[in-house]
Design an enzyme around this catalytic site. Structure first.
Site, PDB file in Angstrom:
ATOM      1  CB  CYS A   2      -0.821   0.000   1.281  1.00 30.22           C
ATOM      2  SG  CYS A   2      -1.562  -1.590   1.617  1.00 30.22           S
ATOM      3  CE  LYS A 601       9.393   2.337 -11.464  1.00 31.49           C
ATOM      4  NZ  LYS A 601       9.822   1.785 -12.767  1.00 31.49           N
TER       5      LYS A 601
HETATM    6  C1  AGP Z   1       8.279  -3.547 -12.921  1.00 30.93           C
HETATM    7  O1  AGP Z   1       7.418  -4.612 -12.911  1.00 30.93           O
HETATM    8  C2  AGP Z   1       9.663  -4.014 -13.194  1.00 30.93           C
HETATM    9  N1  AGP Z   1       9.695  -4.534 -14.531  1.00 30.93           N
HETATM   10  C3  AGP Z   1      10.065  -5.017 -12.142  1.00 30.93           C
HETATM   11  O2  AGP Z   1      10.394  -6.263 -12.693  1.00 30.93           O
HETATM   12  C4  AGP Z   1      11.227  -4.459 -11.361  1.00 30.93           C
HETATM   13  O3  AGP Z   1      12.360  -4.400 -12.225  1.00 30.93           O
HETATM   14  C5  AGP Z   1      11.539  -5.344 -10.176  1.00 30.93           C
HETATM   15  O4  AGP Z   1      10.401  -5.385  -9.352  1.00 30.93           O
HETATM   16  C6  AGP Z   1      12.736  -4.798  -9.386  1.00 30.93           C
HETATM   17  O5  AGP Z   1      12.439  -3.494  -8.949  1.00 30.93           O
HETATM   18  P1  AGP Z   1      13.664  -2.542  -8.495  1.00 30.93           P
HETATM   19  O6  AGP Z   1      14.503  -2.315  -9.724  1.00 30.93           O
HETATM   20  O7  AGP Z   1      13.001  -1.302  -8.007  1.00 30.93           O
HETATM   21  O8  AGP Z   1      14.402  -3.291  -7.429  1.00 30.93           O
END
Ligand code: AGP
Length: 606
Positions: A2, A601
């Site tokens: 959240c 995100k």
């Molecule tokens: C959003 O879904 C991204 N494609 C996801 O795979 C993201 O790269 C992953 O969750 C890692 O996030 P971070 O780079 O913020 O650690």
């Protein structure tokens, strides 16, 4: 997970809160609400399932009212379904404690069982409501709200950012942080904020404080106290840099497209900051913590797109720096032995710096005395602060849920790290100079691919009729095919799979037909001829092929042509082509590209 946004001040709170929520909206959620409070007897909880816009019409009655406290919150269901009943805030049975929570309380079930035995009732399925009633229970034995909250910290486990309001102390807000990000901020007008994300504070706060794991902050109108393990402590006060955080789509239809087109400028920016032009060398200070000659093995640790970036550069750590390297997916690695020794370096790659799976491994590594280096975008984020040293991506705020420009920046920074290490481990000067020369051209190479956007859109028109796709690779192109396949899935919602060209004939070739097109990363590198034979295998079975490569492949059904370059640079170009292809297919399908379904995100829960 959240997202929390709290405001207290004398301006029009509803607009500030809803604007704050809208700025968090791209992070993915399924319900939202605001909680308003004038006096203890005059408070209202307005909740809506769905987008923040569903909340807008519900708060009209409060638009003119002046309230002292407003909390807004977007919820992405973890415990309990997507219902208004489960949206926050949750209030204790006695009505005196209001709780807002981001994260997961791992031991909530056993606590709830004990509270039910003590006749507590629950209106929701959430772990948050358990926290509200646990506070009420603890308070029976404690003297103050502060002591109660400190006792709460001892009883609940794992990830949370909690805001706690108590009727008995209406001017006091207490917040706790363990793992889930939480920032306290304020401005010269005496307005106060809490937010899960600095993005929502842009344009409102002047100063902000990143709370650390285990922190408890007690906020009153003109003062605050931070406690860490019961002791008063100080945290750095960061000044807001509005221009970095101000993010707008400009003339682009989606944030994704804006961020894809930002990539040449980001590559230039990183090059400018990390490379000294006089002798084309790398700013050593930029790689503090990397000069250590004892590094003899590297493990990159990340998730999703960041994992594909880390994986890609393990190839170059080996070919350029001659350091045995491998990649680990964080959520898998936490259940494996780390085989730590003095010579092993773990590189954590992350855009948000808050990904729970990566943080879990980093925490375990630090407990075992392992060495860590961070390649992170968000300044002051948890991974950035917990790693021994690191590089900020300088990619600016990345809005789009599924990462593009951060991937490019991660790749650029990791290539520079491999060059920095390689130069100290006998890399041929001619090779080093060749790569640095090509890096200078990289922004224009990327622009050459971007200039084909209309051509790529015409290819997307062909592809959008299909339901399943192969993204084919060989060698170092594997992580790029994996990344292009991930982008494709994230926004087109069509199924795709990155597959080894050389492996196809060992079974998966059975899938090739006119109904299953292949996107083939086929640069004119030393594997070109091998790839061509796989290309023919597919053609012989009537498989349609879109080639991404610099050398014309006459028999390809479609081709995205990339500039000729060297192996170390090709991945940047095949990646951009894959981003644009996914974008155009998704756009043609009419998908909500900036808010892809089911995604967040920053995945701050495991
Ligand atoms: C959003 O879904 C991204 N494609 C996801 O795979 C993201 O790269 C992953 O969750 C890692 O996030 P971070 O780079 O913020 O650690």
């Amino acid at each position: 997970m959240c997202w929390i946004f709290w405001y207290r001040g004398k301006n029009d709170a509803v607009k500030i809160l809803l604007h704050g929520l809208e700025r968090l909206e791209y992070r993915g959620y399924d319900s939202a609400w605001v909680f308003v409070k004038k006096q203890s007897w005059d408070k209202s909880r307005i909740r809506a399932v769905g987008k923040v816009s569903a909340l807008n019409w519900k708060v009209t009655d409060f638009l003119d009212a002046w309230y002292t406290q407003w909390i807004a919150h977007t919820r992405r269901a973890t415990h309990g379904g997507v219902t208004e009943q489960n949206t926050h805030p949750h209030i204790s049975n006695d009505g005196n404690r209001t709780i807002v929570h981001n994260g997961i309380v791992e031991n909530y079930a056993s606590i709830k069982k004990d509270l039910i035995k003590k006749w507590y009732r629950f209106d929701s399925e959430t772990d948050t409501e358990v926290v509200a009633n646990l506070l009420e229970e603890i308070h029976k034995d404690s003297k103050s709200m502060l002591e109660t909250t400190q006792e709460l910290q001892k009883q609940i486990r794992w990830a949370y950012a909690l805001l706690i309001m108590h009727e008995g102390t209406p001017d006091t807000m207490i917040a706790l942080r363990l793992w889930s990000p939480l920032v306290y901020a304020y401005n010269s007008e005496g307005e106060q904020y809490f937010s899960s994300d600095t993005q929502a504070l842009s344009g409102y706060a002047d100063k902000m404080i990143y709370l650390e794991d285990g922190d408890l902050i007690k906020v009153q109108w003109n003062d605050y106290t931070i406690l860490s393990n019961g002791d008063v402590t100080k945290r750095d006060i960061e000044t807001f840099d509005q221009k970095i955080l101000e993010a707008s789509k400009g003339e682009y239809k989606h944030f994704m497209l804006k961020e894809i087109y930002e990539q040449p400028a980001i590559i230039k920016r990183i090059y400018k900051w990390r490379v000294s032009f006089e002798n084309n060398s790398l700013h050593a200070d930029a790689f503090h913590g990397m000069g250590n000659e004892s590094i003899k093995q590297i493990t990159t640790v990340a998730c999703g797109t960041a994992n594909n970036a880390g994986w890609l550069w393990t190839y170059r750590f080996e070919t350029l720096s001659k350091i045995p390297s491998h990649n680990e997916i964080a959520s898998e690695y936490e259940n494996k032995p780390f085989f730590l020794d003095e010579s092993k370096l773990h590189i954590f790659v992350s855009q948000s710096g808050e990904t729970a799976d990566s943080l879990e491994v980093l925490k375990m590594l630090k407990e075992q005395g392992g060495k860590s280096f961070g390649v992170v975008n968000v300044v002051g984020s948890s991974i950035a602060r917990m790693t021994d040293s690191g590089l900020y991506l300088r990619a600016g705020t990345e809005i789009w849920v599924a990462s593009t420009k951060a991937f490019m920046a991660q790749s650029m920074c990791l290539l520079l790290v491999s060059l920095f290490l390689g130069k100290r481990r006998g890399m041929r000067l001619s090779k080093y100079q060749q790569i640095m020369r090509e890096l200078e051209h990289l922004p224009s190479y990327i622009e050459t691919v971007l200039d084909q956007t209309d051509h790529i859109r015409s290819i997307a028109m062909d592809l959008m009729q299909y339901k399943n796709f192969f993204f084919l690779w060989r060698g170092y192109q594997y992580p790029i095919a994996a990344e292009s396949s991930l982008k494709f899935k994230e926004i087109t919602y069509l199924h795709s799979e990155a597959y080894g060209a050389g492996e196809l004939k060992h079974g998966s070739l059975a899938l090739i037909s006119e109904e299953m097109p292949t996107i083939f990363n086929l640069p004119n590198d030393e594997m070109f001829e091998q790839n061509l034979s796989n290309f023919q295998e597919i053609r012989a079975r009537k498989g349609k092929i879109c080639v991404i490569g610099d050398k014309r492949v006459e028999e390809a059904d479609r081709q995205i042509t990339i500039p000729e370059t060297i192996d170390e640079i090709y991945p940047f170009l095949t990646a951009v082509a894959g981003q644009l292809l996914a974008y155009h297919v998704a756009d043609l399908l009419g998908n909500d590209i900036d808010k892809p379904r089911n995604l967040a995100k920053s995945v701050t829960v495991k």
